[in-house]
Design a protein around this motif. Sequence first.
Motif, PDB file in Angstrom:
ATOM      1  N   GLU A  88      -1.378  -5.550  -9.094  1.00 53.80           N
ATOM      2  CA  GLU A  88      -0.863  -4.313  -9.689  1.00 53.80           C
ATOM      3  C   GLU A  88      -1.709  -3.874 -10.879  1.00 53.80           C
ATOM      4  OE1 GLU A  88       3.247  -5.312 -10.350  1.00 53.80           O
ATOM      5  OE2 GLU A  88       3.849  -4.337  -8.472  1.00 53.80           O
TER       6      GLU A  88
ATOM      7  N   VAL B 209      -4.682  -2.208  -9.389  1.00 56.29           N
ATOM      8  CA  VAL B 209      -4.311  -0.884  -8.864  1.00 56.29           C
ATOM      9  C   VAL B 209      -4.234   0.117 -10.005  1.00 56.29           C
ATOM     10  CG1 VAL B 209      -2.441   0.434  -7.806  1.00 56.29           C
ATOM     11  CG2 VAL B 209      -3.158  -1.725  -6.794  1.00 56.29           C
ATOM     12  N   ARG B 210      -3.655  -0.274 -11.134  1.00 57.13           N
ATOM     13  CA  ARG B 210      -3.583   0.635 -12.287  1.00 57.13           C
ATOM     14  C   ARG B 210      -4.975   0.986 -12.806  1.00 57.13           C
ATOM     15  NH1 ARG B 210       0.553  -2.823 -13.608  1.00 57.13           N
ATOM     16  NH2 ARG B 210      -0.666  -3.853 -15.221  1.00 57.13           N
TER      17      ARG B 210
ATOM     18  N   GLU C 205     -14.207  -0.092  -7.324  1.00 52.16           N
ATOM     19  CA  GLU C 205     -13.972  -1.490  -6.956  1.00 52.16           C
ATOM     20  C   GLU C 205     -14.924  -2.446  -7.658  1.00 52.16           C
ATOM     21  OE1 GLU C 205     -14.138   1.017  -4.776  1.00 52.16           O
ATOM     22  OE2 GLU C 205     -12.341   0.944  -3.525  1.00 52.16           O
TER      23      GLU C 205
ATOM     24  N   HIS D 187      -7.619   1.152 -11.067  1.00 55.97           N
ATOM     25  CA  HIS D 187      -8.224   2.019 -10.051  1.00 55.97           C
ATOM     26  C   HIS D 187      -7.617   3.427 -10.059  1.00 55.97           C
ATOM     27  CE1 HIS D 187     -10.322   3.063  -6.402  1.00 55.97           C
ATOM     28  NE2 HIS D 187      -9.184   3.324  -5.777  1.00 55.97           N
ATOM     29  N   THR D 188      -6.306   3.509 -10.116  1.00 57.41           N
ATOM     30  CA  THR D 188      -5.654   4.816  -9.988  1.00 57.41           C
ATOM     31  C   THR D 188      -5.565   5.570 -11.313  1.00 57.41           C
ATOM     32  OG1 THR D 188      -3.464   3.808 -10.206  1.00 57.41           O
ATOM     33  CG2 THR D 188      -4.310   4.146  -7.971  1.00 57.41           C
TER      34      THR D 188
ATOM     35  N   CYS E 231       0.824  -1.216   0.000  1.00 61.24           N
ATOM     36  CA  CYS E 231       0.000   0.000   0.000  1.00 61.24           C
ATOM     37  C   CYS E 231       0.856   1.263   0.000  1.00 61.24           C
ATOM     38  CB  CYS E 231      -0.936   0.003   1.199  1.00 61.24           C
ATOM     39  SG  CYS E 231      -2.268  -1.204   1.071  1.00 61.24           S
TER      40      CYS E 231
ATOM     41  N   VAL F 257      -1.912   3.222  -2.278  1.00 56.78           N
ATOM     42  CA  VAL F 257      -3.330   2.844  -2.229  1.00 56.78           C
ATOM     43  C   VAL F 257      -3.728   2.644  -0.781  1.00 56.78           C
ATOM     44  CG1 VAL F 257      -3.403   1.791  -4.520  1.00 56.78           C
ATOM     45  CG2 VAL F 257      -2.833   0.386  -2.552  1.00 56.78           C
TER      46      VAL F 257
ATOM     47  N   HIS G 213       2.576   1.571  -3.588  1.00 57.61           N
ATOM     48  CA  HIS G 213       1.642   1.889  -4.676  1.00 57.61           C
ATOM     49  C   HIS G 213       0.693   3.028  -4.334  1.00 57.61           C
ATOM     50  CE1 HIS G 213       2.790  -1.290  -7.438  1.00 57.61           C
ATOM     51  NE2 HIS G 213       2.898  -2.085  -6.393  1.00 57.61           N
TER      52      HIS G 213
END
Length: 97
Positions: free
Chosen positions: A52, A55-56, A65, A58-59, A13, A18, A16
């Motif tokens: 990962e 995460v990409r 989600e 999401h960000t 976290c 998050v 990254h």
Amino acid sequence: MKADQAISVDDFCIYHNVQYTFIDYLADAGLINVTQINKVRCIPLYEIQKLERMVRLHTQLEINEAGIATISNLLERIEGMQQEMKYLRSRLHIYED
């Protein structure tokens, strides 16, 4: 599982950038596995690439989600169909020769 085969949730976290709740949601939804090693929540190394990617999504693409869960399920289905097509093509080659 050994400690050298996992990364702590805290380290992931922080690296990254998050929130822990994001990891909790993915784990609760069954999209990733989170284990405990010596009372520390950890992510197995085999899950890191998949995590990962989430995460990409999401960000960078600002997908929530629920959207990530849908995309992950669709990607798994596509991968399964690709494996099935590969198998069927190999079976077809047996009859073509």
